[in-house]
Design a protein around this motif. Structure first.
Motif, PDB file in Angstrom:
ATOM      1  N   SER A 115       0.853   4.292  -2.661  1.00 16.66           N
ATOM      2  CA  SER A 115       0.999   5.703  -2.711  1.00 16.66           C
ATOM      3  C   SER A 115       2.379   6.175  -2.753  1.00 16.66           C
ATOM      4  N   GLU A 175     -12.745   0.040   2.662  1.00 18.68           N
ATOM      5  CA  GLU A 175     -11.178  -1.063   3.414  1.00 18.68           C
ATOM      6  C   GLU A 175     -11.058  -0.135   4.215  1.00 18.68           C
ATOM      7  N   LYS A 176     -11.017   1.575   4.189  1.00 15.27           N
ATOM      8  CA  LYS A 176     -10.764   1.745   5.890  1.00 15.27           C
ATOM      9  C   LYS A 176     -12.497   1.396   6.854  1.00 15.27           C
ATOM     10  N   ALA A 187       0.912  -1.102  -0.179  1.00 17.06           N
ATOM     11  CA  ALA A 187       0.397   0.331   0.066  1.00 17.06           C
ATOM     12  C   ALA A 187       0.423   0.586   0.146  1.00 17.06           C
ATOM     13  N   THR A 237     -12.910  10.361  -2.424  1.00 17.49           N
ATOM     14  CA  THR A 237     -11.464   9.237  -2.734  1.00 17.49           C
ATOM     15  C   THR A 237     -10.731   9.072  -1.686  1.00 17.49           C
ATOM     16  N   ALA A 238     -11.298   9.873  -0.806  1.00 20.53           N
ATOM     17  CA  ALA A 238     -10.230   8.776   0.590  1.00 20.53           C
ATOM     18  C   ALA A 238     -11.215  10.023   1.954  1.00 20.53           C
ATOM     19  N   GLU A 257     -10.359   1.944  -1.279  1.00 27.37           N
ATOM     20  CA  GLU A 257      -9.985   2.647  -0.073  1.00 27.37           C
ATOM     21  C   GLU A 257     -10.855   3.520   1.226  1.00 27.37           C
ATOM     22  N   ASP A 289     -10.054   9.794   6.680  1.00 28.08           N
ATOM     23  CA  ASP A 289      -9.807   9.598   7.444  1.00 28.08           C
ATOM     24  C   ASP A 289     -10.657   9.140   8.899  1.00 28.08           C
TER      25      ASP A 289
END
Length: 655
Positions: free
Chosen positions: A48, A620-621, A44, A585-586, A617, A588
């Motif tokens: 990145s 998955e998180k 990963a 797209t992301a 992503e 946290d």
């Protein structure tokens, strides 16, 4: 997640005889949202890292090659001259010879002029038009970039160094700091390229650069009033008000002879520039005009003894090659910080201009310019220049445009340029003794006036008001505060725009396009209709700690407003909120926490929250944080249509 849903629609534009015939859409299959293939932490991180620093995959050409071939490719990568050099021909030389001599006719007078703009001896401008072009011809990848001193970097260097060191009272120290700033500019530029951190210069947006360049062009032009009017005692400040105050308060020093000569040659240069702009085939007119002005004015000054009539001339210039200056680099003392700061600022500006110019002309000829390689080339060129009595150089737009129009084929045109400057340094320096300073001022004004782009500013106003505000602020920051503050304002506004987009992302309500499984912004598509029982919201950015609280509050506000609308319109009660995550797209940990908290808040109000279109992503998180357990199998869907179909069937089953 299973089940199916049959949907019956009455479509518009159907013949009257069939308007009430139900049209049945095939049952919508509900797909399970799967986790992406499992990756180790190293895999990963590697992916990145590659995406961030190696988006162009520069090492792909080395794959499946022999060791010897890899050595050759490596040599060509770092020294592009070995790539095109073996295939160089006399036909190419002919084109490069013409373009090299043409840009030399422009570079020589501009070099002398820009050195004075940086408060440096005029000869430094010629030195800077000799070594850097040779270095770039070996290291650079652009075929059209013409290298040398440029107006903006010269102005910034001169203004920053003069704030603490006087070029008149301490000329040696000033020269040392100029060479040292050039060295640090080169180190900074080469480091950005080597570490592939070129995205840093992208923080200077095009909008802010348009305003900054225009403001700097006005300041540069106003500074030339000293030479154009023959003023002896002139302000050292760069702001609009101090300059105009100095011009008006020293009216007694105005010399009509200087004004007359300066005005006549300025008109000549502007007319020549206008001819070339209107008819690109006559590019040589504007290219030759500065040198023609220097030659003619020098001849007139010599014949009529201009010095006796108050017209100041350049005077004596040293003859010979660039003297070494490595021993003059200033690496310790109280002014080291000033040299470093000046180097970084001028390095960023010159790098931004050089790469932008290189890419512009590369696109016209349909070839690629590697930004990181260009950074290393320009950086190493400036490091070499700092050791050979040169100051900051980069690719000039005006000279590169002439180089392109003259038909340059390779970087050999820079070698021809350097050779022409070499001949000038060795044999022609005495001819500049009688060159009037007023001609240099006229040349600078003509060169920088092209940096004021009214059309681009008007286009910003039409397209993006915030970009226009950034442009406007940078322009007036340079004009009324200082060049450095103008640059700081430009960067600050660019950063503010990024922060605003990150911390205040856009969210919109989606509606269904009748007869389809397509969902679009109801504020954009008038035919998009709300779906009963559902509020569909699209989040248009990643979810981070910086915007998670805002998104949570904004979604709750959407829910409140939708409930109020439903109550006023007496429609079906709101049951479910669907978040379209396609543009997320992301995410946290703060973003995940906000989604979980939002779900709990809505459940207390008997409202269901589900997610649709999550990318790999994100899902998955969510899985790793065990948040998928909170949302459950009926809380995450592959598409909005499947989410509506599944939840609608569950709502029908409820009593």
């Amino acid at each position: 997640m299973g089940g199916s849903f049959k949907r019956v629609e009455n479509f518009p534009n159907v013949p009257e005889t069939s308007m009430h015939i139900p049209v049945t859409i095939e049952p919508l299959e509900i797909h399970k949202v799967c986790l992406p293939p499992n990756k180790t932490a190293f895999q990963a991180f590697k992916q990145s890292f590659s995406e961030i620093f190696f988006p162009d995959d520069p090492l792909h050409q080395f794959k499946d090659q022999t060791f010897l071939r890899k050595l050759v490719l490596g040599l060509q990568y770092f020294f592009p001259i070995f790539q095109w050099g073996p295939n160089y021909s006399l036909k190419l030389l002919k084109s490069d010879l013409i373009s090299g001599i043409t840009i030399a006719s422009l570079a020589i007078p501009q070099g002398i002029s820009y050195a004075k703009l940086a408060n440096l001896p005029p000869i430094i401008g010629l030195y800077s038009s000799f070594v850097p072009p040779l270095a770039y011809a070996v290291l650079g990848s652009s075929r059209d970039l013409a290298v040398g001193p440029v107006s903006i970097a010269s102005l910034v260097m001169g203004s920053m160094l003069r704030e603490m060191v006087s070029p008149l009272k301490e000329p040696v120290l000033y020269l040392q700091l100029a060479f040292t700033a050039t060295f640090f500019a080169g180190v900074f530029q080469a480091s950005l390229g080597l570490l592939r951190l070129g995205f840093i210069i992208d923080f200077l947006s095009k909008a802010t650069l348009i305003g900054f360049m225009a403001g700097a062009a006005v300041i540069v032009s106003l500074q030339q009033l000293k030479g154009m009017l023959g003023i002896v005692h002139f302000t050292t400040k760069m702001g609009f008000l101090p300059v105009m105050s100095s011009v008006l308060s020293h009216r007694t020093e105005w010399a009509w002879q200087t004004i007359l000569m300066g005005f006549c040659f300025l008109v000549f240069l502007l007319v020549a520039r206008n001819i070339s702009l209107r008819k690109p085939r006559l590019f040589w007119v504007s290219a030759a005009a500065p040198l023609a002005s220097v030659v003619l004015s020098t001849f007139l000054a010599f014949i009529f003894k201009a010095q006796n009539h108050g017209i100041k001339t350049i005077g004596h210039l040293e003859q010979g090659l660039n003297p070494p200056s490595a021993n003059m680099l200033y690496f310790h003392g109280p002014y080291l910080g000033l040299a470093v700061k000046t180097g970084i600022v001028t390095g960023i500006l010159s790098l931004t201009e050089g790469i932008a110019v290189g890419r512009t002309f590369a696109s016209l000829k349909n070839y690629q310019v590697d930004g990181n390689k260009e950074m290393m080339a320009i950086g190493l060129m400036n490091m070499a220049g700092s050791c050979t009595s040169c100051y900051v150089t980069t690719g000039s737009f005006s000279r590169s445009a002439v180089n392109y129009n003259a038909g340059s084929k390779t970087a050999v045109s820079n070698i021809i340029l350097a050779s022409t400057v070499l001949v000038t340094l060795l044999f022609l320096m005495p001819l500049f003794y009688y060159t009037p300073n007023v001609i240099l001022a006229a040349i600078i004004i003509t060169a920088v006036i092209g940096l004021i782009d009214f059309r681009a500013a008007f286009r910003l106003w039409k397209v993006d008001k915030f970009d226009f505000l950034a442009c406007f602020s940078a322009f007036f920051g340079v004009l009324f505060i200082s060049v450095q503050m103008g640059l700081a304002i430009a960067v600050g506004i660019s950063m503010l725009k990024i922060v605003m987009h990150v911390t205040r992302p856009n969210t919109v309500i989606l509606g269904n396009i009748p007869g389809t499984q397509i969902y679009r912004n109801i504020g954009h598509y008038q035919e998009a209709t709300r779906v009963s029982y559902f509020l569909i919201l699209a989040i248009r950015s990643p979810i981070y700690f910086a915007n998670s609280t805002y998104l949570q509050e904004r979604i709750l506000r959407w829910v409140r407003e939708e409930e109020e609308r439903i109550q006023a319109a007496k429609e079906n009660t709101l049951k479910c909120i669907i978040l379209d995550m396609a543009a997320v797209t992301a995410i946290d940990t703060s973003g995940i926490g906000a989604l979980v908290e939002l779900k709990k808040t809505l459940e207390k109000r008997s409202l269901q929250l589900v997610l649709a279109n999550p990318i790999g992503e994100v899902i998955e998180k969510l899985h790793r944080s065990k948040s998928t357990e909170t949302f459950g199998f009926d809380g995450i869907y592959m598409t909005i249509g499947e989410a509506i179909a599944s939840i609608s069937s569950l709502l029908k089953e409820q009593p």
